[in-house]
Design an enzyme around this catalytic site. Sequence first.
Site, PDB file in Angstrom:
ATOM      1  N   GLU A 274       0.685  -1.242   0.065  1.00  0.00           N
ATOM      2  CA  GLU A 274      -0.056   0.075  -0.022  1.00  0.00           C
ATOM      3  C   GLU A 274       0.850   1.344   0.206  1.00  0.00           C
ATOM      4  O   GLU A 274       0.481   2.156  -0.622  1.00  0.00           O
ATOM      5  CB  GLU A 274      -0.834   0.117   1.213  1.00  0.00           C
TER       6      GLU A 274
ATOM      7  N   HIS B 109      -9.734  -5.550  10.832  1.00  0.00           N
ATOM      8  CA  HIS B 109     -10.401  -5.389   9.315  1.00  0.00           C
ATOM      9  C   HIS B 109     -11.882  -4.736   9.553  1.00  0.00           C
ATOM     10  O   HIS B 109     -12.553  -4.848   8.685  1.00  0.00           O
ATOM     11  CB  HIS B 109     -10.344  -6.585   8.486  1.00  0.00           C
TER      12      HIS B 109
END
Length: 317
Positions: free
Chosen positions: A47, A116
Amino acid sequence: MDEELERDERVFLLGEEVAQYDGAYKVSRGLWKKYGDKRIIDTPITEMGFAGIAVGAAMAGLRPICEFMTFNFSMQAIDQVINSAAKTYYMSAGLQCVPIVFRGPNGASAGVAAQHSQCFAAWYGHCPGLKVLSPWSAEDAKGLLKAAIRDDNPVVFLENELMYGVPFEMSEEAQSKDFLIPIGKAKVERQGNHISLVSHSRYVSHCLDAAAVLAKEGIECEVINLRSIRPLDVETIESSVMKTNNLVTVEGGWPQFGVGAEICARIMEGPAFNYLDAPAIRVTGVDIPMPYAKILEDNSVPQIKDIILSVKKTLNV
């Protein structure tokens, strides 16, 4: 995305599995076949790397859409989002804009546990230089995403995984290629005169469901869909509170320094405070990392019954 890719050749999409796999949630289905490798780019699982590439491309005059498979993974790239994208326009004295959209699913999904399941609305909403959008309906998603792609500032676009499969009716106007929703404008989804429910993303649905139940008991809730977290449409909230004299905020994120906390502070500092008949109440996620067990998960995020309870507590009924 398809309409904006077609309209402006500077727009491109990059992220994990966005091209050949059609996107982890099939959001970019068919785009790779239509536009090819140059404009729909599969990235490695890094990322910080691909967010940095996207920010650099924006500085060089392109208009990237940077997809995070979930916003939890944007924590790997938060330095690029905040330090490289959000601050550059200010630090360059307005000479260098960074037209980029960071998008992907945000907030709790189902059964994916603590790492998450976070809501990043308050995290990114805290930072000057960013615009932060949180759509609820299909109309929101289309109109706001198109506006975000055309905007010359970095925009954090917080989608919700559990809303991807929810169908909405789209007006004729919303299906037009030029349909845009102005950034920074909330929408009153339901008129009411007893209490204002202010929410964003998936929890707008919960507020509307709670309002339907309460209407049978003679309580009329006004439901406001924020759409935009930063800039925040304080005027719409204020005028609603001045009408209903009561306020409940609803969000999936944690309570401390959250979106609801900011709304309550703004109301207290502004002209609507004197119109309140009772203290404003926040309905939020529970102040813990998200548990994995389903029953615990259900009790960690706002449910319709929590909203109904808070409304009745505020109205003292």
